[in-house]
Design a protein around this motif. Structure first.
Motif, mmCIF file in Angstrom:
data_model
loop_
_atom_site.group_PDB
_atom_site.id
_atom_site.type_symbol
_atom_site.label_atom_id
_atom_site.label_comp_id
_atom_site.label_asym_id
_atom_site.label_seq_id
_atom_site.Cartn_x
_atom_site.Cartn_y
_atom_site.Cartn_z
ATOM 1 N N SER A 4 5.305 -12.748 52.954
ATOM 2 C CA SER A 4 6.053 -13.099 51.754
ATOM 3 C C SER A 4 7.496 -12.634 51.922
ATOM 4 O O SER A 4 7.802 -11.795 52.782
ATOM 5 N N ALA A 5 8.391 -13.159 51.103
ATOM 6 C CA ALA A 5 9.806 -12.821 51.194
ATOM 7 C C ALA A 5 10.042 -11.324 51.002
ATOM 8 O O ALA A 5 10.958 -10.765 51.594
ATOM 9 N N ASP A 6 9.209 -10.672 50.210
ATOM 10 C CA ASP A 6 9.366 -9.229 49.990
ATOM 11 C C ASP A 6 8.458 -8.390 50.882
ATOM 12 O O ASP A 6 8.359 -7.177 50.718
ATOM 13 N N THR A 40 6.567 -15.996 46.857
ATOM 14 C CA THR A 40 7.579 -16.705 47.633
ATOM 15 C C THR A 40 7.414 -16.279 49.075
ATOM 16 O O THR A 40 7.460 -15.097 49.391
ATOM 17 N N TRP A 41 7.224 -17.260 49.958
ATOM 18 C CA TRP A 41 6.960 -16.970 51.366
ATOM 19 C C TRP A 41 8.249 -17.014 52.166
ATOM 20 O O TRP A 41 9.056 -17.928 52.013
ATOM 21 N N ALA A 42 8.428 -16.039 53.053
ATOM 22 C CA ALA A 42 9.601 -16.000 53.928
ATOM 23 C C ALA A 42 9.521 -17.106 54.969
ATOM 24 O O ALA A 42 10.537 -17.687 55.356
#
Length: 124
Positions: A4-6, A40-42
């Motif tokens: 994930s983005a985080d 939200t996926w990186a």
């Protein structure tokens, strides 16, 4: 495998064609679809999930689509399949049987930051 983005979650596609999401660093599997939908996926390299349903043709079998990669901008998705085709889709691609562009014979794919260059690797 995608983070994930985080970096709090990890998604994988299993050999039994299941998308699984895990919490990082605990490794606990996340099963609450509402929570998964908000992540939200990186990166995105999975051929499974509601976001990529449209990559599957009407007569496709589970093993037909081998790889996927979403552009860094998050608006394009490129896939490779058993028939030697690279296909370009809009991302997300939630509608079944969408139209796409066919490119070249491949084994796996990765895109550059702006998908202006698509790296295709053939097994030949």
């Amino acid at each position: 495998m995608d983070f994930s983005a985080d970096s709090s979650y990890l998604q994988v596609s299993t050999g039994s064609y299941k998308r699984q999401v895990y919490e990082v660093p605990s490794g606990k599997q996340l099963v609450d679809q509402a929570v998964i939908d908000r992540i939200t996926w990186a990166t995105w390299t999975s051929v499974l999930g509601d976001e990529v349903i449209g990559i599957w043709s009407r007569h496709a079998e589970k093993a037909d689509v081998n790889c996927a990669c979403v552009s860094h901008s998050g608006i394009n998705l490129v896939t490779g399949d058993d028939f030697g085709m690279v296909k370009l889709f809009d991302f997300p691609c939630p509608e079944k049987f969408v139209r796409n562009f066919f490119l070249v014979c491949i084994i796996t794919t990765r895109s550059t930051v702006d998908i202006m260059v698509l790296h295709c690797f053939s097994g030949r």
